[in-house]
Write an enzyme that holds these catalytic residues in place. Structure first.
Site, short mmCIF file in Angstrom:
data_model
loop_
_atom_site.label_atom_id
_atom_site.label_comp_id
_atom_site.label_asym_id
_atom_site.label_seq_id
_atom_site.Cartn_x
_atom_site.Cartn_y
_atom_site.Cartn_z
N GLU A 79 -0.96 13.04 43.53
CA GLU A 79 -1.48 14.25 43.08
C GLU A 79 -2.94 14.19 43.42
O GLU A 79 -3.75 13.78 42.88
CB GLU A 79 -1.56 14.46 41.56
CG GLU A 79 0.02 14.26 40.93
CD GLU A 79 0.82 15.62 41.30
OE1 GLU A 79 -0.18 16.60 41.45
OE2 GLU A 79 2.17 15.58 41.11
N CYS A 137 -8.75 20.50 39.94
CA CYS A 137 -8.16 20.46 41.20
C CYS A 137 -7.63 21.65 41.79
O CYS A 137 -7.26 21.87 42.75
CB CYS A 137 -6.96 19.40 41.03
SG CYS A 137 -5.77 19.76 39.90
#
Ligand code: NAD
Length: 461
Positions: free
Chosen positions: A214, A248
């Site tokens: 991720e 993010c």
């Protein structure tokens, strides 16, 4: 924090492997109970989580609740669906396999390693753990050393609520991470930057360990002229400056239709003031940059283009004001790497092709945002760009939908999680085909003489 030696790490892994071999974690009722214990862990320790995040990131209670304690929703979703996810599923068989039955059995992988980042240091360790527990694995967790208060709290809480042979936190920095990565796991789930993601994948390759990565990247935000301006600016400012931009999937930069740029900029400036006041430094709702290293990295970006709002910094508290940058070019430093802070470059386009080409000239992002009421334009962008996910007429909210897999593509990651995707990530789909003893068909056995024409009929072509 105790730094563990390789022998200690090996002992913990062995202990978990032995526990996994007992088969206890394969029982769906056991998993359900553990998910309920995890939920209890979060609920009973909300205050401590809030304090830890205040200390690490100066996070407000509201943001902690929304983005960290909110992981309860992900746990609830798994509690509600786990029995269904874990059931063997029937698979269709073709007519010439009429004597067979086929099923897919999801089975746990074994002992998994979950490495977390510092930006949502509680949620981004607990959320993958939901998938690991649901799928029936034992887990070793390595929270980020850059958010030490949260890492220490996670370690204390996990050891209070779970036995170490089932779930164990190993605290430490890069060196500990490297010692862990030298060992063989059944899966590695890593959240962090793209550069470290490559190191993790290289280490995993030595043991043929599957990985979920991720990662991050520059998530663009396209703003067309057909919008509701007021809703658009609020959703952009919130999504960019929540956690001081250290998210993010924060909109990394804006690509704005030239026709509305002046209006948009004015409204963005006003919205920053509405949200954080005249001086965001004294706002209780605006967090700080995590470390000196990231503060120094971000302040360099303030030399790019022209600051049209914000720009103030405080090196003692790692404060960087919510900042808008104009006249930025695609070759400026701020456009060369993921910003991951409260700085928002605004780039104009005259033709949507131009914006799409700019996006496609960069690595595939984790998120892509489209603000537009024009359905044809939405479709065109969806079709002509690639990204981990897309959110239309909003920002960040896609991460809160447990039925949507969350993950990147290309440089922004490999694999996904949340809800069923998290269960699948930590499971192996075992295919099982069963024949009957009631009769046997001779067509496939030697001698083959006289059987080819039947085979040709079955296969076709
Ligand atoms: P990072 O890659 O620096 O660190 C993540 C983890 O890796 C930490 O636990 C750290 O101890 C470990 N680590 C660091 N260097 C290592 C090395 N050389 N070898 C082995 N392990 C090492 O990431 P970060 O700074 O904590 O987080 C920021 C990045 O994470 C951003 O790029 C952001 O976009 C990304 N991110 C992605 C997601 C997502 O869900 N896709 C979520 C949050 C953050």
């Amino acid at each position: 924090m105790i730094t563990l030696e390789t022998t200690d790490i090996k002992a913990i892994i062995n202990q978990q492997q032995d526990f996994f071999q007992t088969g206890k974690t394969k029982d769906v009722n056991f998993r359900l109970t553990q998910l309920k214990i995890l939920k209890q862990l979060v609920i009973e320790n909300k205050e401590a989580v809030k304090e830890a995040l205040k200390a690490d990131l100066c996070k407000s209670e509201f943001e902690t609740y929304a983005t960290e304690i909110g992981v309860i929703k992900e746990i609830d979703y798994a509690i509600k669906n786990i029995k269904n996810w874990a059931k063997p599923k029937k698979a269709a068989v073709p007519w010439d396999f009429f004597n067979y039955s086929a099923k897919i059995y999801p089975e746990p992988l074994g002992v998994v390693l979950i490495i977390g980042p510092w930006n949502y240091p509680f949620q981004l360790i607990i959320s993958p753990l939901v998938g690991a527990i649901s799928a029936g694995n034992c887990s070793i967790l390595k929270p980020s050393e850059i958010a030490p208060h949260t890492a220490n709290l996670v370690s204390q809480l996990i050891s209070k609520y779970f036995p170490p042979e089932y779930i164990k936190v190993i605290e430490g920095g890069v060196e500990t991470s490297q010692k862990l990565l030298a060992e063989k796991f059944d899966h590695i789930f890593f959240t962090g930057g793209t550069a470290i993601g490559k190191i993790v994948m290289a280490a995993a390759a030595k043991h043929l360990t599957p990985v979920t990565l991720e990662l991050g990247g520059k998530s663009p935000c396209i703003v067309d002229s057909q919008i509701n301006l007021e809703h658009t600016i609020k959703r952009i400012i919130w999504g960019k400056f929540i956690n001081a931009g250290q998210t993010c999937i924060a909109p990394d930069y804006l690509l704005v239709d030239k026709k509305i740029k002046a209006d948009l900029v004015q409204s963005l400036k006003k919205c920053i003031q509405e949200f954080y006041g005249e001086n965001p430094e004294i706002s209780p709702d605006f967090p700080r940059i995590i470390s000196q290293k990231h503060f120094d990295r971000l302040t360099k970006f303030l030399n790019c283009g022209e600051i049209i709002a914000g720009g103030e910094t405080n090196s003692e508290t790692f404060y960087i004001a919510p900042t808008l940058l104009d006249n930025v070019s695609f070759t400026d430093a701020v456009m060369e790497e993921e910003i991951f802070g409260p700085i928002l470059p605004i780039i104009e386009y005259t033709d949507i092709e131009e914006a799409i080409n700019l996006i496609n000239s960069k690595p595939k992002p984790l998120a892509l945002y489209i603000f537009s009421d024009d359905k044809n334009l939405q479709q065109k962008i969806l079709q002509e760009t690639s990204s981990g996910g897309v959110c239309i007429n909003d920002t960040i909210m896609q991460v809160g939908i447990s039925s949507l897999p969350f993950g990147g593509v290309g440089d922004s990651g490999i694999g996904s999680y949340h809800g069923k995707a998290g269960f699948d990530t930590f499971s192996h789909d075992k295919s099982v085909l069963k024949n009957t003893f009631l009769f046997d068909l001779n067509w496939r056995y030697a001698p083959y003489k006289g059987k080819l024409s039947l085979l040709k009929k079955i296969i076709g072509g």
